[in-house]
Scaffold this motif. Structure first.
Motif, short mmCIF file in Angstrom:
data_model
loop_
_atom_site.label_atom_id
_atom_site.label_comp_id
_atom_site.label_asym_id
_atom_site.label_seq_id
_atom_site.Cartn_x
_atom_site.Cartn_y
_atom_site.Cartn_z
N GLY A 188 116.75 -30.72 38.21
CA GLY A 188 117.21 -29.75 37.21
C GLY A 188 116.56 -30.06 35.87
N GLN A 189 117.36 -30.33 34.85
CA GLN A 189 116.84 -30.70 33.52
C GLN A 189 116.94 -32.21 33.29
N ASP A 190 117.20 -32.98 34.35
CA ASP A 190 117.33 -34.44 34.22
C ASP A 190 116.04 -35.13 34.65
N LEU A 191 115.56 -36.05 33.82
CA LEU A 191 114.43 -36.91 34.14
C LEU A 191 115.01 -38.24 34.58
N LEU A 192 114.70 -38.68 35.80
CA LEU A 192 115.28 -39.89 36.37
C LEU A 192 114.18 -40.91 36.62
N ARG A 219 116.96 -45.31 34.32
CA ARG A 219 117.03 -44.55 33.07
C ARG A 219 117.15 -43.08 33.44
N ALA A 220 117.95 -42.35 32.69
CA ALA A 220 118.07 -40.91 32.87
C ALA A 220 118.02 -40.26 31.50
N TYR A 221 117.24 -39.19 31.40
CA TYR A 221 117.11 -38.44 30.15
C TYR A 221 117.39 -36.97 30.45
N LYS A 222 118.12 -36.32 29.57
CA LYS A 222 118.33 -34.88 29.67
C LYS A 222 117.15 -34.23 28.97
N LEU A 223 116.35 -33.49 29.73
CA LEU A 223 115.20 -32.82 29.15
C LEU A 223 115.68 -31.65 28.30
N PRO A 224 115.05 -31.44 27.15
CA PRO A 224 115.43 -30.29 26.32
C PRO A 224 115.22 -28.99 27.10
N GLU A 225 116.00 -27.99 26.79
CA GLU A 225 115.95 -26.71 27.51
C GLU A 225 114.58 -26.05 27.44
N ASP A 226 113.80 -26.34 26.37
CA ASP A 226 112.50 -25.69 26.23
C ASP A 226 111.36 -26.44 26.93
N VAL A 227 111.69 -27.46 27.73
CA VAL A 227 110.67 -28.21 28.47
C VAL A 227 110.38 -27.50 29.80
#
Length: 110
Positions: A54-58, A79-87
């Motif tokens: 989805g919008q998660d970078l793992l 590490r997990a990052y929530k990608l910005p919606e505009d990515v």
């Protein structure tokens, strides 16, 4: 969920220093791209897994227990990052540099 291939600069043997300042992370979010830099010098390319869900970078880095003259060591980083919606999640790429910094980049949506 899709896996992202980790490209790298060198197939050389990796060494493990006895001491290091762990946790070097840099996140840049500009109007043109999103970028994460993570110090993973204790891991080889085959120890690193990068995925987008989805919008998660793992990011998962793990190596098995290894013994040396000082004892046994095992390392694992999640590490997990929530990608910005505009990515644009289809543009995510990862690259491991010769100094052990994993750089993950993604373009912004047009």
């Amino acid at each position: 969920m899709s896996s992202i291939e980790v490209t790298h600069d060198s197939a050389s043997t990796w060494d493990w220093p006895l001491q290091h300042n762990d946790g070097v992370v840099k996140v840049h979010n500009t109007k043109d791209k999103f970028e994460v830099g993570l110090d993973v010098q204790f891991f080889t390319p085959k120890d690193i897994e990068v995925k987008v869900s989805g919008q998660d970078l793992l990011i998962h880095c793990r190596h098995e227990s290894r013994s040396d003259s000082h004892g046994t060591i095992a390392r694992e980083i999640n590490r997990a990052y929530k990608l910005p919606e505009d990515v644009d999640v289809t543009s995510v790429k990862s690259h491991l540099g010769t100094r052990g910094v994993l750089t993950i980049t993604a373009n912004k949506k047009a």
